[in-house]
Design an enzyme around this catalytic site. Structure first.
Site: not given
Length: 267
Positions: A40, A98
Site C-alpha cells: 500500500y 498478502h
C-alpha cells in the site's frame, strides 16, 4: 489488544497525507483495528498517525501484510523489520501473507515457515493469510496447523459473497476478514440496500457492514471522511432481520473487483 476487533479501518488506496489523516480520524472516532500492507505504500503514514494518537500499544490492533516480492527467505524477515520501523512498533498484532505465490517462484512451505519464524521471534503476535483459495488454505493448514492461522482475508461484499470460502474457513475454525466490503462505493446506489437503510434510518454502508458482522465476519471498510467513519462505526449496533439478510443474500453476482493477473484460480 489481544483480540481482533470485528470492525476495522482499511487503508488500501490511501496514500501520503490522505492516509495519515484518515487513520488519525479513525483512531479519534474510536476505531481500534487498523489494516495496512507493505504494497500500500502507507505504512509510515499509518505508523505516524498511530504514534500521534497517543494510544498505548495494547489499545489497538494492527495488521500488515507481506508482499509477493518479499516471500523469499533472503528478504522475508528484513521486509517485516522494515514494516515495523515504518509502523513505529516492535511487533504487529497480525501478519498476513498478502497473496499466495502462484508463479511457483517461492513454495508455500517456504514462505509459511518464514511467517512462523518471524512470529516465533516476536515480530508479530498472530499470523494468517489473504486471498487464499480453499485448496490453498487446506495446504496452509497442513503446513502450519489450523490453530496457527487466525484469518483468511478475502474480498466480501453483497455482489461477491464468497460463501464457499466463508463456509470452508468456518469449518476449519479460521476467521474470515472481508475486504472491500462496500464494493468501492457501488453498494450506495443499490435500491435493495437503500430500502433496508431507509427502514432503519441508517446509511447503506451501515447496512452492508452490519450484514457482514451478523455473519461473524471481521470487516475493514475504508473512508477518508469523519462523518462516514462515525456512521460506519455505528454498524456494530445495527441488527438486520432474517428477511433483510435474505434479501441481501440475493444480490450475489460473483462480481470480483480485486482480480490481478497473479490471482489464484478462485473458488
Amino acid at each position: 489488544m489481544k483480540t481482533m476487533p470485528s470492525l476495522g479501518m482499511g487503508t488500501f488506496r490511501l496514500e501520503g497525507e490522505v492516509a495519515y489523516n484518515a487513520v488519525k480520524m479513525a483512531l479519534e472516532t474510536g476505531y481500534r483495528h487498523i489494516d495496512t500492507a507493505q504494497i500500500y505504500g502507507n505504512e509510515a503514514e499509518v505508523g505516524q498517525a498511530i504514534a500521534d494518537s497517543g494510544l498505548a500499544r495494547d489499545e489497538f490492533f494492527l495488521t500488515t501484510k507481506v508482499w509477493l516480492d518479499n516471500l523469499g527467505t533472503e528478504v522475508f524477515k528484513s521486509s517485516v523489520e522494515e514494516s515495523l520501523r515504518k509502523l513505529q512498533v516492535e511487533a504487529v498484532d497480525l501478519l498476513l501473507i498478502h497473496w499466495p505465490d502462484v508463479s511457483g517462484k517461492v513454495g508455500m512451505d517456504s514462505y509459511l515457515q518464514q511467517l512462523l519464524e518471524v512470529q516465533r521471534q516476536g515480530l508479530t503476535r498472530l499470523i494468517g493469510v489473504s486471498n487464499f483459495t480453499n485448496a490453498q488454505l487446506d495446504k496452509a493448514v497442513e503446513i502450519l496447523g489450523a490453530d496457527a492461522i487466525l484469518t483468511n482475508q478475502v474480498e466480501v461484499h453483497p455482489y461477491l459473497q464468497n460463501r464457499r470460502v466463508i463456509d470452508h474457513c468456518k469449518a476449519k475454525g479460521i476467521q474470515v476478514t472481508g475486504f472491500m466490503p462496500l464494493a468501492v462505493g457501488k453498494v450506495m446506489q443499490d435500491e435493495v440496500l437503500q430500502a433496508i437503510a431507509a427502514t432503519h434510518n441508517v446509511t447503506v454502508a451501515e447496512v452492508v457492514l452490519a450484514w457482514q458482522l451478523q455473519q461473524n465476519l471481521v470487516t475493514i471498510p475504508s473512508s477518508t471522511k469523519r462523518v462516514n467513519l462515525e456512521t460506519n462505526l455505528k454498524s456494530v449496533k445495527l441488527v438486520l432481520s432474517d428477511d433483510e439478510m435474505a434479501k441481501i443474500a440475493l444480490l450475489d453476482k460473483g462480481e470480483r473487483i480485486a482480480n490481478p493477473e497473479f490471482s489464484p484460480e478462485w473458488d
